[in-house]
Scaffold this active site. Structure first.
Site, PDB file in Angstrom:
ATOM      1  N   VAL A  43       0.825  -1.202   0.000  1.00 13.09           N
ATOM      2  CA  VAL A  43       0.000   0.000   0.000  1.00 13.09           C
ATOM      3  C   VAL A  43       0.861   1.254   0.000  1.00 13.09           C
ATOM      4  O   VAL A  43       0.422   2.337  -0.429  1.00 13.09           O
ATOM      5  CB  VAL A  43      -0.929  -0.010   1.236  1.00 13.09           C
ATOM      6  N   LYS A  44       2.116   1.146   0.452  1.00 15.28           N
ATOM      7  CA  LYS A  44       2.979   2.315   0.588  1.00 15.28           C
ATOM      8  C   LYS A  44       3.386   2.928  -0.755  1.00 15.28           C
ATOM      9  O   LYS A  44       3.864   4.063  -0.794  1.00 15.28           O
ATOM     10  CB  LYS A  44       4.227   1.933   1.380  1.00 15.28           C
ATOM     11  N   ASP A  45       3.211   2.180  -1.841  1.00 15.37           N
ATOM     12  CA  ASP A  45       3.509   2.763  -3.154  1.00 15.37           C
ATOM     13  C   ASP A  45       2.708   4.038  -3.380  1.00 15.37           C
ATOM     14  O   ASP A  45       3.194   5.013  -3.958  1.00 15.37           O
ATOM     15  CB  ASP A  45       3.166   1.774  -4.281  1.00 15.37           C
ATOM     16  N   ALA A  48       4.109   6.972  -1.217  1.00 14.15           N
ATOM     17  CA  ALA A  48       5.498   7.284  -1.559  1.00 14.15           C
ATOM     18  C   ALA A  48       5.571   8.180  -2.789  1.00 14.15           C
ATOM     19  O   ALA A  48       6.271   9.207  -2.798  1.00 14.15           O
ATOM     20  CB  ALA A  48       6.278   5.986  -1.793  1.00 14.15           C
TER      21      ALA A  48
END
Length: 453
Positions: A43-45, A48
């Protein structure tokens, strides 16, 4: 032709998957938002790339610059994809509790990885918060991301994740459940969903050793709650600006063991190979089941891929070392099965006490059986040795037979733990297990305690 201009354009639009076996006891439809389908497998894509683009727009990140961030691994991967496509360098500062797979993956995509100790205060100069800030000050043309307080984190999920969930559930979502770390996912999704329907309930998954649950319930930041924990990606010993507690209805805490066990169960029973925080999230859903009604639609978000935990939660030895595998332990042989192949450490009656001390130190043990030509004739215990030393400072040069205690009881391999427990007391610190063929092994209080689940 349909194609993405670069890998960043493939971020988002992850699938929603109905959970079946693990949620059989829940009277509601439970759907998983599986974020491992993002190109960086988490999910951090989303946040970021949003943080990079916002920093480019306002001049904090300049051409050819260096991106610096403290990360548990997943944000670092998303930043790495952005850095590769956009032409930046990347330094990731990571704590030593994170999996080796995460560190290796970050290096594989060109990041410089700096590893810091986990069990230190956030203000400690060795902490990954402090090291990240210091590197940003020392590195020319650099930008410190600070995902905890960078509100572009929350904005990414308000703009992307929240609308996707609303559309995929056709606005029927009633509960959103997600692990809370930096707070961007829960706050961004919650803000969007509650604007659409104020009755949607938002539940955060916390871990023991983290401050979120108590702070939400009492407004007290209790430092006594802070201690080291195994679960990765959720929980904090700080209060990130991205955590908007006013949007969260409640928290439930999940143990390290349950998070690890349910991570494996998701793979084995649902065929969903996801990471440690997903195990915590689905166990949290089960803990909250009394809040759900048959007509409810519960969405739980799974953060990242199981590939980053192959050496941890998906490794039997790692799980067993921490007591996370529920192997049935009922007999003497069960207590020692993981080390029964190792030789029994002994001393002989005519050896010097100094030899016993050397073995206690070398093998990090507290008890040693004493033997002579006829077999087991006594025992040496570190507590008795200490007491003898207080009385006689020359004890190290005396023979073992002058200070040894009585021999340990010997039990058979099929002796029950209950019987063994009765034999271990303040006068007798261990028992010996007869494994046959002249082989013996030792069971101590530590072995009994380690078997407690």
């Amino acid at each position: 032709m349909k194609y993405a201009k670069n890998i960043l354009e493939t971020i988002g639009n992850t699938p929603m998957v109905k959970l079946n076996k693990l949620t059989e006891g829940i009277d509601a439809l439970v759907l998983a938002k599986v974020e491992t389908f993002n190109p960086g497998n988490s999910v951090k894509d989303r946040m970021a790339v949003k943080m990079i683009e916002d920093a480019e727009a306002d001049g904090r990140l300049k051409p050819g610059g260096t991106i610096i961030e403290g990360t548990s691994g997943n944000t670092g991967m998303g930043l790495a994809l952005g850095a590769i496509v956009k032409g930046y360098k990347l330094i990731c500062v990571i704590s030593d509790k994170q999996s080796k797979e995460k560190m290796d993956i970050l290096r594989a995509v060109g990041a410089r990885v700096v590893v810091c100790p986990t069990d230190v205060e956030p203000t400690d100069p060795r902490s990954y918060y402090s090291v990240s800030k210091r590197l940003a000050q020392e590195t020319p043309n650099s930008w410190y991301v600070n995902q905890y307080d960078n509100l572009s984190n929350t904005a990414a999920h308000y703009e992307q994740t929240g609308p996707e969930i609303w559309e995929q559930t056709e606005g029927k979502i009633t509960h959103f459940v997600v692990g809370v770390g930096t707070g961007g996912t829960i706050s961004g999704v919650a803000k969007y969903l509650k604007e659409r329907n104020p009755d949607v309930k938002i539940w955060g998954i916390d871990t023991y050793g983290s401050v979120f649950k108590k702070y939400h319930e009492t407004g007290i930041f209790d430092e006594n709650e802070i201690y080291s924990y195994v679960t990765e990606g959720i929980g904090e010993d700080i209060l990130p600006k991205n955590v908007d507690f006013s949007l969260i209805n409640g928290f439930t805490k999940v143990t390290d063991k349950d998070a690890a066990v349910y991570t494996r169960r998701l793979a084995l029973e649902e065929g969903i190979f996801v990471g440690n925080s997903a195990g915590a999230a689905i166990k949290g859903v089960l803990q909250l089941k009394e809040h759900f009604k048959p007509e409810d639609v519960v969405v739980v978000l799974f953060h990242d891929s199981g590939s980053r935990y192959v050496g941890k939660m998906f490794n039997d030895d790692w799980m067993r070392e921490r007591g996370y595998l529920d192997d049935e332990i009922t007999k003497a042989e069960d207590l020692i099965k993981d080390h029964s192949d190792k030789p029994l450490i002994v001393v002989r009656t005519e050896e010097l006490v100094s030899h016993a001390i050397d073995r206690l130190r070398k093998y990090k043990i507290s008890q040693i059986p004493v033997i002579d030509v006829d077999g087991f004739v006594g025992s040496i215990d570190e507590t008795d040795l200490f007491r003898s030393y207080v009385e006689d400072k020359d004890i190290a040069t005396k023979p073992i037979k002058d200070v040894m205690g009585k021999p340990y009881p010997i039990v058979m391999a099929n002796t029950s733990i209950e019987e063994i427990s009765k034999l271990i007391n303040k006068d007798n610190q261990a028992v010996l297990v007869d494994l046959g063929d002249g082989r013996h092994h030792i069971i101590t209080k530590h072995d009994i305690i380690s078997s407690i689940k």
